[in-house]
Motif scaffolding. Structure first.
Motif, PDB file in Angstrom:
ATOM      1  N   PHE A 170       0.847  -1.196   0.000  1.00  0.00           N
ATOM      2  CA  PHE A 170       0.000   0.000   0.000  1.00  0.00           C
ATOM      3  C   PHE A 170       0.883   1.246   0.000  1.00  0.00           C
ATOM      4  O   PHE A 170       1.720   1.416   0.887  1.00  0.00           O
ATOM      5  N   PRO A 171       0.713   2.149  -0.975  1.00  0.00           N
ATOM      6  CA  PRO A 171       1.595   3.326  -1.061  1.00  0.00           C
ATOM      7  C   PRO A 171       1.349   4.368   0.022  1.00  0.00           C
ATOM      8  O   PRO A 171       2.127   5.312   0.147  1.00  0.00           O
ATOM      9  N   GLY A 172       0.241   4.260   0.734  1.00  0.00           N
ATOM     10  CA  GLY A 172       0.044   5.154   1.862  1.00  0.00           C
ATOM     11  C   GLY A 172      -0.870   6.321   1.586  1.00  0.00           C
ATOM     12  O   GLY A 172      -1.597   6.372   0.597  1.00  0.00           O
ATOM     13  N   ALA A 173      -0.837   7.294   2.500  1.00  0.00           N
ATOM     14  CA  ALA A 173      -1.766   8.433   2.490  1.00  0.00           C
ATOM     15  C   ALA A 173      -1.223   9.553   1.605  1.00  0.00           C
ATOM     16  O   ALA A 173      -0.923  10.647   2.069  1.00  0.00           O
TER      17      ALA A 173
ATOM     18  N   ASN B 227      -4.281   0.492 -15.150  1.00  0.00           N
ATOM     19  CA  ASN B 227      -4.767  -0.813 -15.612  1.00  0.00           C
ATOM     20  C   ASN B 227      -4.305  -1.969 -14.740  1.00  0.00           C
ATOM     21  O   ASN B 227      -3.947  -3.041 -15.221  1.00  0.00           O
ATOM     22  N   GLY B 228      -4.294  -1.754 -13.466  1.00  0.00           N
ATOM     23  CA  GLY B 228      -3.971  -2.831 -12.540  1.00  0.00           C
ATOM     24  C   GLY B 228      -2.499  -3.101 -12.371  1.00  0.00           C
ATOM     25  O   GLY B 228      -2.129  -4.040 -11.658  1.00  0.00           O
ATOM     26  N   ALA B 229      -1.631  -2.304 -13.025  1.00  0.00           N
ATOM     27  CA  ALA B 229      -0.191  -2.532 -12.895  1.00  0.00           C
ATOM     28  C   ALA B 229       0.263  -2.211 -11.477  1.00  0.00           C
ATOM     29  O   ALA B 229      -0.305  -1.357 -10.808  1.00  0.00           O
ATOM     30  N   ARG B 230       1.267  -2.899 -11.037  1.00  0.00           N
ATOM     31  CA  ARG B 230       1.801  -2.701  -9.695  1.00  0.00           C
ATOM     32  C   ARG B 230       2.384  -1.298  -9.561  1.00  0.00           C
ATOM     33  O   ARG B 230       3.065  -0.812 -10.475  1.00  0.00           O
ATOM     34  N   LEU B 231       2.111  -0.650  -8.438  1.00  0.00           N
ATOM     35  CA  LEU B 231       2.673   0.672  -8.163  1.00  0.00           C
ATOM     36  C   LEU B 231       3.804   0.502  -7.158  1.00  0.00           C
ATOM     37  O   LEU B 231       3.571   0.194  -5.998  1.00  0.00           O
ATOM     38  N   ASP B 232       5.023   0.682  -7.620  1.00  0.00           N
ATOM     39  CA  ASP B 232       6.177   0.551  -6.729  1.00  0.00           C
ATOM     40  C   ASP B 232       6.517   1.904  -6.129  1.00  0.00           C
ATOM     41  O   ASP B 232       7.566   2.500  -6.416  1.00  0.00           O
ATOM     42  N   LEU B 233       5.598   2.375  -5.290  1.00  0.00           N
ATOM     43  CA  LEU B 233       5.801   3.648  -4.617  1.00  0.00           C
ATOM     44  C   LEU B 233       6.097   3.383  -3.149  1.00  0.00           C
ATOM     45  O   LEU B 233       5.426   2.569  -2.518  1.00  0.00           O
ATOM     46  N   PRO B 234       7.053   4.071  -2.570  1.00  0.00           N
ATOM     47  CA  PRO B 234       7.308   3.871  -1.130  1.00  0.00           C
ATOM     48  C   PRO B 234       6.121   4.381  -0.326  1.00  0.00           C
ATOM     49  O   PRO B 234       5.557   5.429  -0.653  1.00  0.00           O
ATOM     50  N   PRO B 235       5.697   3.666   0.708  1.00  0.00           N
ATOM     51  CA  PRO B 235       4.551   4.123   1.498  1.00  0.00           C
ATOM     52  C   PRO B 235       4.858   5.408   2.254  1.00  0.00           C
ATOM     53  O   PRO B 235       5.982   5.635   2.687  1.00  0.00           O
ATOM     54  N   VAL B 236       3.824   6.208   2.383  1.00  0.00           N
ATOM     55  CA  VAL B 236       3.954   7.495   3.076  1.00  0.00           C
ATOM     56  C   VAL B 236       2.798   7.623   4.059  1.00  0.00           C
ATOM     57  O   VAL B 236       1.647   7.385   3.705  1.00  0.00           O
TER      58      VAL B 236
ATOM     59  N   LEU C 200       0.553   9.858   7.212  1.00  0.00           N
ATOM     60  CA  LEU C 200      -0.065  11.180   7.297  1.00  0.00           C
ATOM     61  C   LEU C 200       0.944  12.267   7.649  1.00  0.00           C
ATOM     62  O   LEU C 200       0.744  13.434   7.331  1.00  0.00           O
ATOM     63  N   MET C 201       1.997  11.900   8.312  1.00  0.00           N
ATOM     64  CA  MET C 201       3.031  12.880   8.650  1.00  0.00           C
ATOM     65  C   MET C 201       3.907  13.218   7.462  1.00  0.00           C
ATOM     66  O   MET C 201       4.773  14.097   7.554  1.00  0.00           O
ATOM     67  N   GLY C 202       3.685  12.557   6.330  1.00  0.00           N
ATOM     68  CA  GLY C 202       4.492  12.829   5.151  1.00  0.00           C
ATOM     69  C   GLY C 202       5.901  12.288   5.317  1.00  0.00           C
ATOM     70  O   GLY C 202       6.160  11.375   6.079  1.00  0.00           O
ATOM     71  N   ARG C 203       6.795  12.883   4.592  1.00  0.00           N
ATOM     72  CA  ARG C 203       8.202  12.521   4.713  1.00  0.00           C
ATOM     73  C   ARG C 203       9.014  13.798   4.593  1.00  0.00           C
ATOM     74  O   ARG C 203       8.518  14.813   4.074  1.00  0.00           O
ATOM     75  N   PRO C 204      10.237  13.804   5.051  1.00  0.00           N
ATOM     76  CA  PRO C 204      11.007  15.051   5.104  1.00  0.00           C
ATOM     77  C   PRO C 204      11.074  15.797   3.784  1.00  0.00           C
ATOM     78  O   PRO C 204      11.040  17.031   3.757  1.00  0.00           O
ATOM     79  N   ALA C 205      11.140  15.071   2.652  1.00  0.00           N
ATOM     80  CA  ALA C 205      11.263  15.734   1.355  1.00  0.00           C
ATOM     81  C   ALA C 205      10.023  16.544   1.004  1.00  0.00           C
ATOM     82  O   ALA C 205      10.066  17.414   0.129  1.00  0.00           O
ATOM     83  N   TRP C 206       8.909  16.277   1.694  1.00  0.00           N
ATOM     84  CA  TRP C 206       7.672  16.960   1.378  1.00  0.00           C
ATOM     85  C   TRP C 206       7.427  18.179   2.277  1.00  0.00           C
ATOM     86  O   TRP C 206       6.447  18.882   2.117  1.00  0.00           O
ATOM     87  N   VAL C 207       8.270  18.431   3.216  1.00  0.00           N
ATOM     88  CA  VAL C 207       8.055  19.519   4.178  1.00  0.00           C
ATOM     89  C   VAL C 207       8.869  20.741   3.763  1.00  0.00           C
ATOM     90  O   VAL C 207      10.059  20.644   3.494  1.00  0.00           O
ATOM     91  N   ARG C 208       8.182  21.879   3.715  1.00  0.00           N
ATOM     92  CA  ARG C 208       8.882  23.109   3.369  1.00  0.00           C
ATOM     93  C   ARG C 208       9.829  23.519   4.476  1.00  0.00           C
ATOM     94  O   ARG C 208       9.526  23.372   5.650  1.00  0.00           O
ATOM     95  N   ASN C 209      10.975  24.041   4.104  1.00  0.00           N
ATOM     96  CA  ASN C 209      11.924  24.569   5.087  1.00  0.00           C
ATOM     97  C   ASN C 209      11.539  26.005   5.471  1.00  0.00           C
ATOM     98  O   ASN C 209      10.948  26.716   4.699  1.00  0.00           O
TER      99      ASN C 209
END
Length: 244
Positions: free
Chosen positions: A210-213, A224-233, A235-244
């Motif tokens: 599950f790729p997450g929220a 079309n049902g293809a596998r999504l190789d996304l790292p799960p995230v 609700l707190m997001g991840r550091p790369a998504w937070v503005r400095n």
């Protein structure tokens, strides 16, 4: 846990039984006309409906962790409830409004409900756990001379099967209701967003892919049902998504 049980666990998750956050959390966050309670991309910590309070005593926590480790064990197929810290999830939930059944109708009468009617006990979840854990230890001390947390793994399996099959009865509450609630809670703790205390390091989501929220899945709507190789995230997001 055998492969078949793992398959059932995945099916429950993908069907939405324990998707991302428990139902009462969504009700709290979005069902009362208060709008989205945090601003995206500002680094604010969203209010998540659970605090750091704990409900269990140290012995109760040890017992629940032992039960959860049987229900979703660590094995060759992957980590289990212990690594996901599912016990922390329910420890926090029982200390809050869920534990007190604050948002539920909890007055009688209390006839035995149908399986489709959901929670029917006269005891709020926190009280059900306290009573159930006490009765569980009383049963184990009568039968084995030690409380549940001191049993061998084989004996733990035997006791939990007895609860599930209604071969063991408690005095002050339904043993089957107590078992069913623990099973429901361990699945929630395994798959809920890590912000609620379980699913540590996104173990549950990594297990089912599950790729997450994520904010926006439109780019992947027509995959079309293809596998999504996304790292799960979470609700707190991840550091790369937070503005400095």
């Amino acid at each position: 846990m055998n492969i078949e049980r793992r398959r059932v666990l995945k099916t429950l998750f993908l069907a939405g039984t324990a998707l991302a956050a428990p139902q009462w959390v969504f009700g709290r966050e979005y069902g009362r006309g208060q709008g989205v309670p945090w601003e995206p991309l500002t680094g604010d910590i969203p209010y998540h409906g659970t605090l750091e309070e704990r409900f269990f005593t140290s012995q109760e926590r040890e017992t629940v962790a032992a039960v959860f480790a049987i229900l979703i064990p660590s094995d060759e197929d992957g980590p289990g409830a212990a690594e996901a810290e599912a016990v922390t999830f329910i420890d926090r939930q029982l200390a809050g409004f869920y534990g007190a059944a604050q948002h539920w109708y909890m007055k009688g009468p209390f006839p035995k409900g149908a399986a489709t009617q959901g929670y029917q006990s006269e005891h709020p979840p926190a009280q059900l756990y306290r009573l159930g854990l006490r009765e569980l230890d009383l049963h184990c001390e009568r039968e084995f001379g030690v409380p549940f947390r001191r049993l061998s793994e084989d004996d733990r399996h035997s006791v939990l099967e007895g609860l599930d099959n209604e071969e063991i009865e408690f005095t002050d509450l339904s043993a089957k209701t107590f078992f069913d609630l623990m099973l429901e809670n361990v699945i929630e703790g395994f798959f809920s967003d890590p912000i609620y205390g379980g699913n540590r390091d996104l173990i549950g989501w990594r297990y089912v892919g599950f790729p997450g929220a994520r904010y926006d899945y439109r780019e992947f709507v027509n995959h079309n049902g293809a596998r999504l190789d996304l790292p799960p995230v979470g609700l707190m997001g991840r550091p790369a998504w937070v503005r400095n």
